[in-house]
Design a protein around this motif. Structure first.
Motif, PDB file in Angstrom:
ATOM      1  N   ALA A 268       0.829  -1.207   0.000  1.00 45.91           N
ATOM      2  CA  ALA A 268       0.000   0.000   0.000  1.00 45.91           C
ATOM      3  C   ALA A 268       0.863   1.257   0.000  1.00 45.91           C
ATOM      4  O   ALA A 268       0.555   2.245  -0.680  1.00 45.91           O
ATOM      5  N   ILE A 269       1.962   1.239   0.733  1.00 42.18           N
ATOM      6  CA  ILE A 269       2.872   2.384   0.763  1.00 42.18           C
ATOM      7  C   ILE A 269       3.546   2.568  -0.591  1.00 42.18           C
ATOM      8  O   ILE A 269       3.668   3.687  -1.105  1.00 42.18           O
ATOM      9  N   ALA A 270       3.954   1.456  -1.192  1.00 41.62           N
ATOM     10  CA  ALA A 270       4.597   1.529  -2.508  1.00 41.62           C
ATOM     11  C   ALA A 270       3.643   2.045  -3.573  1.00 41.62           C
ATOM     12  O   ALA A 270       4.063   2.719  -4.528  1.00 41.62           O
ATOM     13  N   ASP A 271       2.355   1.763  -3.428  1.00 40.92           N
ATOM     14  CA  ASP A 271       1.352   2.150  -4.426  1.00 40.92           C
ATOM     15  C   ASP A 271       0.787   3.552  -4.204  1.00 40.92           C
ATOM     16  O   ASP A 271       0.012   4.035  -5.030  1.00 40.92           O
ATOM     17  N   GLU A 272       1.136   4.204  -3.094  1.00 41.09           N
ATOM     18  CA  GLU A 272       0.544   5.496  -2.765  1.00 41.09           C
ATOM     19  C   GLU A 272       1.328   6.641  -3.415  1.00 41.09           C
ATOM     20  O   GLU A 272       2.463   6.926  -3.015  1.00 41.09           O
ATOM     21  N   PRO A 273       0.750   7.331  -4.391  1.00 39.32           N
ATOM     22  CA  PRO A 273       1.467   8.399  -5.102  1.00 39.32           C
ATOM     23  C   PRO A 273       1.958   9.514  -4.191  1.00 39.32           C
ATOM     24  O   PRO A 273       3.049  10.062  -4.411  1.00 39.32           O
ATOM     25  N   LYS A 274       1.179   9.866  -3.153  1.00 37.09           N
ATOM     26  CA  LYS A 274       1.568  10.990  -2.297  1.00 37.09           C
ATOM     27  C   LYS A 274       2.794  10.687  -1.447  1.00 37.09           C
ATOM     28  O   LYS A 274       3.389  11.587  -0.848  1.00 37.09           O
ATOM     29  N   LEU A 275       3.207   9.399  -1.407  1.00 35.22           N
ATOM     30  CA  LEU A 275       4.396   9.020  -0.643  1.00 35.22           C
ATOM     31  C   LEU A 275       5.608   8.766  -1.533  1.00 35.22           C
ATOM     32  O   LEU A 275       6.635   8.259  -1.069  1.00 35.22           O
ATOM     33  N   ALA A 276       5.494   9.142  -2.814  1.00 34.36           N
ATOM     34  CA  ALA A 276       6.565   8.868  -3.776  1.00 34.36           C
ATOM     35  C   ALA A 276       7.892   9.502  -3.357  1.00 34.36           C
ATOM     36  O   ALA A 276       8.970   8.960  -3.642  1.00 34.36           O
ATOM     37  N   ASN A 277       7.843  10.644  -2.678  1.00 31.04           N
ATOM     38  CA  ASN A 277       9.062  11.337  -2.279  1.00 31.04           C
ATOM     39  C   ASN A 277       9.431  11.108  -0.816  1.00 31.04           C
ATOM     40  O   ASN A 277      10.362  11.746  -0.313  1.00 31.04           O
ATOM     41  N   SER A 278       8.716  10.222  -0.150  1.00 32.35           N
ATOM     42  CA  SER A 278       8.961   9.976   1.267  1.00 32.35           C
ATOM     43  C   SER A 278       9.867   8.769   1.469  1.00 32.35           C
ATOM     44  O   SER A 278       9.819   7.799   0.704  1.00 32.35           O
TER      45      SER A 278
END
Length: 375
Positions: A268-278
């Motif tokens: 889920a984290i890998a698929d979340e666009p808003k976390l791309a830079n985190s």
């Protein structure tokens, strides 16, 4: 005068403490059981963790295994009995415990007090049994029948504790009244000893998960518990990470998970666009219980819902934001400049009613954190 006669306690060789302890429970109660052992050096103190469910739920068996690892590492305790996956397994544990001829048994639980009273008598046919109960049914008129297997019963006297008491005050009263324990209030709060080997394992894990990357503030985040009323939504977790990354791009995030949820959360984290830079890594205990407190101790800030993690952060003296329901406030960590508690006061009173804005605002008011966020 204690419920266990002083001469009986002095002559006892073995005491069994029966309670379906969770991690946070044990963190606090172990201080008082260890003190009792110190005051009676020849007394063996054992722990019975089995919760009488006798099922194969992965989370309870996994937690039980972790608990037993922890108990084995504590010098005050001789042995422990974990959660059973069947009635047959529980029966075998009862027989093994019965063979040790426990002189004393103390049971402590909530809704299952009667069950544990009867179980204690199966384990110790001739021992002295004290059952601690949360409340009595039918105004206590039938207590003599419900707890006929016990020699004495005990209830926490809340009026003697005061409105602002902590769970440690309850545990001290429990063992002071039952077994005559004496301990100075300054020694009530728990501590955790993490070996250098486990600390090095935590460092190696961090270096592997964040190789050659900007080494900003390290957050340990935990959004799930064993009760949905105490959970934060995954969407709230992701929003918090995204907003903290926006303010400080070099921030690093450890997201705690159970083994059962690990793969799904990682995906889920890998698929979340808003976390791309985190910079985010999912953590779960693999081999040893102490991996968890070691990782917490390595963090610069712990943000968690109402689980044992908030207590480990307190014991490790880490900056903390704990999100809790308003139920049982005596479990709340002590508030300091670097330790804050947010209570769910709107909606249904679930932890998920605490918004990301409130967490961010609290972070901004914590001096050692706000400097990082605004620099």
């Amino acid at each position: 005068m204690s419920l266990i006669p002083s001469e009986r306690l002095a002559q006892a060789k073995r005491l069994l403490f029966v309670s379906p302890l969770a991690l946070g429970d044990f963190l606090y109660i172990k201080t008082f059981l260890a003190a009792l052992k110190q005051q009676h050096p020849t007394l063996e103190v054992d722990i019975w963790l089995d919760d009488n469910r006798n099922n194969q739920d992965g989370w309870r068996l996994s937690r039980s295994k972790i608990m037993q690892q922890w108990i084995a590492a504590e010098p005050a305790f001789s042995r422990s009995y974990g959660c059973s996956d069947s009635k047959a397994m529980q029966d075998r544990q009862v027989e093994a415990a019965k063979a040790l001829n426990y002189d004393l048994v103390i049971t402590h639980s909530g809704s299952k007090s009667e069950q544990f009273s009867a179980l204690a008598r199966r384990i110790s046919p001739k021992g002295f049994i004290v059952t601690s109960l949360a409340k009595s049914k039918f105004g206590g008129l039938l207590d003599s029948w419900f707890f006929r297997h016990s020699d004495k019963t005990f209830k926490i006297d809340v009026t003697a504790l005061g409105e602002q008491h902590h769970i440690t005050d309850r545990y001290y009263q429990l063992l002071h009244r039952i077994a005559g324990l004496t301990l100075d209030e300054s020694a009530f709060m728990p501590s955790l000893t993490i070996t250098p080997e486990v600390s090095e394992t935590a460092k190696a894990w961090l270096n592997k998960k964040f190789p050659g990357q900007a080494q900003g503030r390290l957050y340990f985040l935990n959004h799930l518990s064993t009760n949905k009323k105490r959970d934060w939504h995954q969407s709230q977790l992701f929003e918090l990470i995204a907003r903290l990354t926006e303010q400080a791009p070099d921030s690093r995030f450890i997201v705690n998970s159970t083994p059962e949820n690990f793969s799904a959360l990682e995906q889920a984290i890998a698929d979340e666009p808003k976390l791309a830079n985190s910079q985010v890594a999912v953590f779960t205990v693999q081999d040893n219980f102490f991996e968890l407190p070691a990782m917490i101790a390595a963090a610069d800030m712990v943000i968690t819902v109402e689980t044992a993690i908030m207590h480990f952060a307190t014991a490790s003296q880490r900056p903390l934001i704990a999100m809790m329901r308003q139920k049982k406030p005596y479990w709340a960590p002590p508030e300091t400049a670097s330790s804050k508690v947010l209570y769910a006061s709107t909606g249904k009173g679930y932890v998920s009613d605490i918004g990301v804005d409130e967490v961010m605002a609290t972070l901004a008011k914590m001096p050692d954190v706000s400097a990082k966020l605004t620099s």
